[in-house]
Scaffold this motif. Structure first.
Motif, PDB file in Angstrom:
ATOM      1  N   GLY A 167       2.016   3.286   3.660  1.00 22.23           N
ATOM      2  CA  GLY A 167       1.813   1.655   3.641  1.00 22.23           C
ATOM      3  C   GLY A 167       3.230   1.956   4.560  1.00 22.23           C
ATOM      4  O   GLY A 167       3.094   2.304   4.811  1.00 22.23           O
TER       5      GLY A 167
ATOM      6  N   ASP B   7       1.936   4.474  -0.825  1.00 20.87           N
ATOM      7  CA  ASP B   7       1.332   6.211  -0.921  1.00 20.87           C
ATOM      8  C   ASP B   7       2.576   6.562  -1.533  1.00 20.87           C
ATOM      9  O   ASP B   7       3.760   7.069  -0.535  1.00 20.87           O
ATOM     10  CB  ASP B   7       0.510   6.377  -0.977  1.00 20.87           C
ATOM     11  CG  ASP B   7      -0.970   5.519  -0.963  1.00 20.87           C
ATOM     12  OD1 ASP B   7      -0.483   5.342  -1.337  1.00 20.87           O
ATOM     13  OD2 ASP B   7      -1.862   6.463  -0.646  1.00 20.87           O
TER      14      ASP B   7
ATOM     15  N   ARG C 171       0.540   3.266 -10.714  1.00 18.80           N
ATOM     16  CA  ARG C 171      -0.675   2.197  -9.819  1.00 18.80           C
ATOM     17  C   ARG C 171       0.625   1.146 -10.401  1.00 18.80           C
ATOM     18  O   ARG C 171       0.576   0.794 -11.198  1.00 18.80           O
ATOM     19  CB  ARG C 171      -1.870   2.516 -10.513  1.00 18.80           C
ATOM     20  CG  ARG C 171      -2.794   3.452  -9.725  1.00 18.80           C
ATOM     21  CD  ARG C 171      -3.771   3.041  -9.444  1.00 18.80           C
ATOM     22  NE  ARG C 171      -3.848   3.688 -11.678  1.00 18.80           N
ATOM     23  CZ  ARG C 171      -4.871   4.942 -11.539  1.00 18.80           C
ATOM     24  NH1 ARG C 171      -4.381   5.862 -10.412  1.00 18.80           N
ATOM     25  NH2 ARG C 171      -4.270   5.667 -12.712  1.00 18.80           N
TER      26      ARG C 171
ATOM     27  N   ASP D 259       0.620   5.331  -6.183  1.00 18.28           N
ATOM     28  CA  ASP D 259      -0.851   5.414  -5.359  1.00 18.28           C
ATOM     29  C   ASP D 259      -1.079   3.276  -5.168  1.00 18.28           C
ATOM     30  O   ASP D 259      -1.802   2.564  -6.277  1.00 18.28           O
ATOM     31  CB  ASP D 259      -1.982   5.505  -6.418  1.00 18.28           C
ATOM     32  CG  ASP D 259      -3.413   5.771  -5.702  1.00 18.28           C
ATOM     33  OD1 ASP D 259      -3.706   5.484  -4.804  1.00 18.28           O
ATOM     34  OD2 ASP D 259      -4.703   5.720  -6.833  1.00 18.28           O
ATOM     35  N   ASN D 260      -1.450   2.669  -3.664  1.00 17.33           N
ATOM     36  CA  ASN D 260      -1.414   2.282  -2.980  1.00 17.33           C
ATOM     37  C   ASN D 260      -0.162   1.025  -3.995  1.00 17.33           C
ATOM     38  O   ASN D 260      -0.788   0.665  -4.482  1.00 17.33           O
ATOM     39  CB  ASN D 260      -2.544   1.474  -3.809  1.00 17.33           C
ATOM     40  CG  ASN D 260      -3.253   0.895  -2.285  1.00 17.33           C
ATOM     41  OD1 ASN D 260      -2.399   0.387  -1.492  1.00 17.33           O
ATOM     42  ND2 ASN D 260      -4.694   0.220  -3.183  1.00 17.33           N
TER      43      ASN D 260
ATOM     44  N   ASP E 183       1.617  -2.186  -3.674  1.00 14.98           N
ATOM     45  CA  ASP E 183       2.330  -4.248  -3.754  1.00 14.98           C
ATOM     46  C   ASP E 183       3.383  -3.824  -4.637  1.00 14.98           C
ATOM     47  O   ASP E 183       3.666  -4.311  -5.754  1.00 14.98           O
ATOM     48  CB  ASP E 183       1.054  -4.726  -3.355  1.00 14.98           C
ATOM     49  CG  ASP E 183       0.034  -4.512  -2.740  1.00 14.98           C
ATOM     50  OD1 ASP E 183       0.724  -2.860  -1.846  1.00 14.98           O
ATOM     51  OD2 ASP E 183      -0.825  -4.865  -2.566  1.00 14.98           O
TER      52      ASP E 183
ATOM     53  N   GLY F  70       0.725  -0.927   0.256  1.00 18.33           N
ATOM     54  CA  GLY F  70      -0.290   0.083  -0.345  1.00 18.33           C
ATOM     55  C   GLY F  70       1.232   1.173  -0.023  1.00 18.33           C
ATOM     56  O   GLY F  70       0.399   1.995   0.533  1.00 18.33           O
TER      57      GLY F  70
END
Lengths: 511, 326
Positions: A76, A28, A235, A38-39, A41, A26
């Motif tokens: 995050g 950011d 993303r 943005d989020n 992983d 997560g």
């Protein structure tokens, strides 16, 4: 304990193979006006190569800079082998065993190779004095292990860039490492050095180290990576085993659209009129007796390994660099060597390989960059008719779909692909007969690449002779009518598009 | 910078002339004028304003050339030393010929010649102009004493020569008219002509200019010679003001000129800058000078305060750039 490559046998077993080496959850990151991540992983398994892909601005660099402690994250968590860690600085990152090899070489060129290897912490002996002997011996041992043939006592600045990069990689391994991140590591390596690098990477994974491999080059990723994560616009798009990807699916993930044909050929066959004729060209440093002809409407490709002399040839035939022997004839007129003024006057121009230092005027607006070579045609009595100039530039901006907030935008704020289109416009506004294009897609996104290819195709279609210098074989095979191959300053082969194969080209390039 | 020097259409004439880049500087200047005139109302007298303009004139004349030169990413540190030498040469030529035209010509030839040599050293010998012109400065500082050990006095008594420095046209001093004309020519050149555009281009990326078929060396050479010619004009005016060619004149003059140009937002790295900014820079430095005298402060502050102002103004410029970037 992270693995220490110097004492591989002793410590390799200490990495827990069951837990992820590093997990980012997560993440950011915002910069003023931009959401960079943005989020996102990312999970790295020990002993695996994880490719990180995406176009420029996708967030790859930001993500690895957070890993390296260069940037802080806005949200995050990061876990190392299941343990949550707080990375606040490059120092914290190093302590956790994360080694990042950045693209820009960050070595001290006045120091020896061995001194650079241990820059992050010199081993000390009695009374805190630096143990130079240990530094030298350990460096030599390290190089031997990874099969890297460099004198540890050499001054770093005296090495070629490719070797400096290997030093940079070796430096990351000198201390204990759990995760090694490589940012576009092959951008200045020769094929031999690339295969050496891959051998090194395989040794690292053999030690249980997780490797992050950031690259634009699809074939390399298919060769070395186990898993691929694609980012786009900050993303996370996909994470898959590399076996589940094809070229097309990777490009689609990266660009967000399908690109069916990277090399759309629209133009007809090449003409017969000779636009450029080069005979017996030699330069003081590199070129030896190079002769060739390029016809109107033709794309003549030049392939060569690093140091083969492609860029030198490009600069000599447009009159930028002096020559020692030979003639250059454009459309029947002899070019006075080492004189770009008559060169441009006769209709030959260079789209340079090094956009930043030889092409762009970064501080100046887009329209001034575009009109640089044709400014005289917008002037009356020495005064610029700015309305006329802007109108002409606007036509090219529309025609080539150049994405810019306005004509007055500083060109340094545009993406690489759009910068390149402006520089192509610079020449088209001038009106050329021969355009020499040196590595036109260096540092340009996959999506924009196909547009540049289409543009080059169109130039030839409009009757220009295009001389295309490239180190990317697919680019040449896809675009060129004929392919000339260079090796150490000489022309070693010329073949038509139909006869050319990767193997034939490589053979001629090796000489 | 591009918006300043080449504004997009549709902006008002006022903002075109000033531009956001110069706004900070203009505000500082305005605030300073207001503050000084509150403390010392005589600041706003006609006599004082004319005195300030007259003091600006010499600096502005040379700074106009220097702005072009610095935009091409070169610099000339020899202008102060050359200024003194030009005065001595001009005065000696006047004494010998009793002709203002010939005296002026000698001054221009000398100033322009120094510029030409500076330019050749930078473009042909490829010696960095920071170093090359320091060398020239030393040669001129020593050379002027080889030429004359003491001031070259006025033996010709040409009235028109005296007017160069001390004369008036209406209420306006002659040096101010010289400065205004040179400023206007530089403004129009940089802003509206192909030559001006090439000057920016060569500073922004010399290699790109050469690849585009221009002779970048000649553009730089041109800027060096123009700067030298400006020194020729300024040197004659200075000699007129002092009614002598003074070998000791002009010490530190190069620093004032360069400070004004940098203060005006012109980048030492080339490619960006504006002559309007230079005008504001000159005004600011001279208003500070004047204010210190009018307020009766210690005159040594005339060096200290501009030093502080340069750092503060540069810092504000960085802040403004950062704000624009985000």
């Amino acid at each position: 304990m992270p693995a220490d490559i110097l004492h591989a046998g002793e410590s390799a077993g200490t990495i827990d193979q069951t837990m992820p080496a590093l997990e980012m959850r997560g993440i950011d990151k915002r910069f003023p006006g931009v959401v960079a991540l943005d989020n996102v992983d990312l999970t790295l398994q020990p002993g695996k190569v994880h490719a990180l892909m995406g176009e420029n601005g996708a967030g790859k660099s930001t993500l690895i800079k957070i890993m390296a402690g260069v940037y802080g994250k806005d949200a995050g968590i990061i876990r190392i082998q299941g343990r949550e860690v707080d990375i606040k600085s490059p120092r914290d990152s190093l302590k956790e065993g994360i080694k990042v090899v950045f693209q820009e070489i960050a070595l001290i060129s006045e120091f020896t190779v061995a001194e650079n290897i241990f820059l992050e912490g010199y081993p000390t002996g009695k009374g805190g004095s630096i143990d130079w002997k240990k530094i030298r011996n350990d460096s030599a041992a390290l190089f031997k292990r990874i099969g890297f043939n460099v004198d540890p006592a050499a001054r770093t600045g005296s090495l070629p860039v490719s070797q400096q990069q290997m030093v940079e990689i070796a430096r990351a391994l000198a201390h204990e490492a759990r995760v090694v991140v490589m940012d576009e590591p092959t951008s200045s390596l020769t094929p031999n050095e690339v295969s050496l690098l891959f051998t090194v990477i395989r040794r690292l994974t053999g030690l249980g180290i997780a490797v992050v491999y950031v690259s634009h080059k699809l074939d390399e990723v298919f060769e070395i990576a186990d898993t691929v994560t694609v980012l786009r616009d900050g993303r996370h798009i996909s994470t898959k085993p590399v076996g589940e990807h094809t070229n097309d699916t990777l490009i689609q993930d990266m660009t967000g659209r399908r690109i069916d044909n990277l090399f759309p050929r629209q133009r007809g066959p090449a003409g017969t009129k000779v636009a450029l004729s080069v005979e017996g060209l030699s330069t003081a440093k590199k070129l030896k007796d190079v002769s060739f002809e390029a016809r109107a409407g033709e794309v003549l490709g030049f392939f060569g390994l690093m140091g083969a002399g492609r860029t030198e040839l490009a600069k000599a035939i447009v009159g930028y660099d002096p020559i020692t022997r030979g003639t250059i004839t454009i459309d029947g007129h002899r070019l006075a060597p080492h004189d770009t003024r008559t060169g441009v006057g006769l209709g030959i121009g260079l789209l340079t390989e090094d956009r930043k230092t030889e092409g762009l005027m970064g501080e100046l607006p887009v329209y001034q960059n575009a009109s640089l070579a044709s400014l005289g045609s917008f002037a009356r009595l020495g005064f610029v008719d700015k309305a006329k100039e802007r109108k002409a530039v606007q036509e090219y901006v529309d025609r080539f779909r150049i994405k810019t907030p306005g004509l007055g935008q500083k060109i340094k704020n545009l993406s690489g692909g759009n910068q390149q289109k402006v520089l192509i416009s610079r020449w088209l506004m001038r009106g050329l007969k021969v355009i020499v294009v040196d590595e036109p897609t260096r540092g340009i996104d996959v999506g924009a690449k196909s547009e540049i290819f289409a543009l080059i195709d169109r130039l030839a279609g409009e009757g220009l002779a295009v001389v295309l210098m490239s180190s990317e074989m697919p680019e040449l095979l896809g675009l060129a009518d004929r392919i000339a191959v260079m090796c150490e300053g000489r022309l070693t082969a010329t073949m038509s598009r139909d006869e050319a194969t990767q193997e034939k080209i490589l053979n001629a390039a090796i000489g | 910078m591009s918006e300043t020097t080449h504004p997009s259409p549709g902006r008002s004439a006022g903002s075109q002339f000033l531009g956001s880049e110069q706004l900070v500087l203009a505000l500082i200047l305005a605030a300073l004028c207001i503050a000084i005139s509150i403390a010392a109302p005589q600041f706003y007298s006609e006599a004082n304003i004319i005195a300030i303009l007259r003091q600006c004139a010499l600096v502005l004349i040379v700074a106009s050339g220097m702005t072009m030169l610095i935009i091409t990413a070169e610099v000339d540190l020899s202008v102060g030393a050359s200024l003194a030498f030009v005065g001595c040469i001009g005065m000696a030529a006047l004494n010998a010929t009793h002709s203002l035209a010939l005296g002026f010509l000698a001054a221009l030839a000398f100033g322009g010649g120094v510029g030409l040599i500076n330019g050749l050293v930078a473009t042909k010998l490829k010696v960095n102009s920071l170093i090359g012109t320091i060398g020239m400065m030393m040669m001129l500082q020593g050379g002027v004493y080889l030429f004359t050990r003491e001031a070259v006095q006025n033996h010709h008594h040409i009235a028109a020569f005296t007017d160069l420095g001390a004369g008036y046209v209406g209420p306006i001093p002659v040096p101010v008219i010289f400065a205004a004309v040179i400023f206007a020519v530089a403004y129009v050149t940089l802003r509206f002509t192909t030559l001006g555009r090439y000057i920016y281009a060569v500073g922004a990326n010399e290699k790109a200019v050469r690849l585009s078929g221009m002779r970048s060396d000649r553009l730089k050479l041109f800027a060096f010679v123009v700067t030298g010619l400006c020194v020729g004009v300024a040197g004659m005016i200075l000699a007129s003001l002092m009614n002598a060619g003074q070998p000791t004149a002009g010490r530190g003059f190069e620093l004032t000129v360069i400070a004004a140009v940098i203060l005006g937002g012109t980048s030492l790295f080339g490619g960006r800058g504006s002559i309007v900014g230079t005008l504001l820079g000159v005004l600011l430095l001279k208003v500070i000078d004047n204010g210190i005298i009018i307020l009766g402060w210690n005159q040594d502050l005339q060096m200290v305060v501009p030093g502080v102002v340069i750092i503060v103004a540069s810092y504000l410029d960085i802040m403004r750039n950062r704000a624009n970037a985000s």
